[in-house]
Design a protein around this motif. Sequence first.
Motif, PDB file in Angstrom:
ATOM      1  N   ARG A  16       0.828  -1.214   0.000  1.00 56.48           N
ATOM      2  CA  ARG A  16       0.000   0.000   0.000  1.00 56.48           C
ATOM      3  C   ARG A  16       0.856   1.255   0.000  1.00 56.48           C
ATOM      4  NH1 ARG A  16      -3.889  -2.160   4.475  1.00 56.48           N
ATOM      5  NH2 ARG A  16      -4.914  -3.811   3.309  1.00 56.48           N
ATOM      6  N   GLU A  19       1.562   1.772  -3.522  1.00 54.85           N
ATOM      7  CA  GLU A  19       0.370   2.306  -4.215  1.00 54.85           C
ATOM      8  C   GLU A  19       0.198   3.799  -3.914  1.00 54.85           C
ATOM      9  OE1 GLU A  19      -2.420  -1.716  -4.060  1.00 54.85           O
ATOM     10  OE2 GLU A  19      -3.083   0.111  -3.052  1.00 54.85           O
ATOM     11  N   ASN A  20       0.337   4.144  -2.643  1.00 57.98           N
ATOM     12  CA  ASN A  20       0.159   5.541  -2.235  1.00 57.98           C
ATOM     13  C   ASN A  20       1.243   6.449  -2.810  1.00 57.98           C
ATOM     14  OD1 ASN A  20      -2.109   4.938  -0.714  1.00 57.98           O
ATOM     15  ND2 ASN A  20      -0.955   4.609   1.174  1.00 57.98           N
ATOM     16  N   ASN A  22       2.429   6.160  -5.761  1.00 59.69           N
ATOM     17  CA  ASN A  22       2.283   6.154  -7.217  1.00 59.69           C
ATOM     18  C   ASN A  22       1.346   7.277  -7.677  1.00 59.69           C
ATOM     19  OD1 ASN A  22       2.849   5.157  -9.680  1.00 59.69           O
ATOM     20  ND2 ASN A  22       1.575   3.321  -9.509  1.00 59.69           N
TER      21      ASN A  22
END
Lengths: 68, 170
Positions: A16, A19-20, A22
């Motif tokens: 995560r 993801e954060n 990105n």
Amino acid sequence: MQRGIVVIPKSVHKARMAENFNVFDFNLDDDDMKLMSSLDKNESQFFDHRDPAAIESIFGQSLKALRN
Amino acid sequence: MQYVTLNDGHKMPQLGFGVFQVPDLNVAEEAVSDALDTGYRLIDTAAAYANEEAVGKAINNSSVDRDDIFVTSKLWVDHFTYEKAKQGIDDSLNKLGLDYIDLYLLHQPYGDIAGAWRALIEAQKAGKIKSIGVSNFAPDQLMNLELMSDVKPAMNQIEVSPWFQEHDAV
């Protein structure tokens, strides 16, 4: 971030975190920003910093320590 | 990484990593290590998060240069007097195990703001803190601090989300 605000997401999961992170290869257009803007409820997800009862319950002990 | 420039000239990464509600020191240390590996260069902690030790360990054990990492921490309300704030700043530095903190904030708008703010200004002059600011201040509280002091806060860290957009405060 398009509002110029520094943001600090939290996660203890590396996937995560990635993801954060990105967020640098796209932009929301004006329509998307307007749509996001319409979601505002003007209400804290935590507590009201002007509510005496909330202040007492969260900061009461700390403020008492300060007075002593 | 994108950066913003604060009102004192220091640059701050626009995307950071926060460790609110990660009280387990081992979990917090691993999370910060993973965040630095992932590419995060801003780490946000606070005395009240009770994990400054873990954050400092991860930073000191990282292969990333200290100067390339931007560390934010915050003074808790129970230290909001001039004397107690001086102690609180030193406590944060000791727990983090760092020579300086990039940004140090008054965590909440309660208590002796004026006294605590004076201690932050002195610590900034002494090189213990690069930038000083506040957190959770409403616009009028921020304005009062700016009227009261020659040193303007470089940051007001507040809650912002799609459901609480805070257009006036921002």
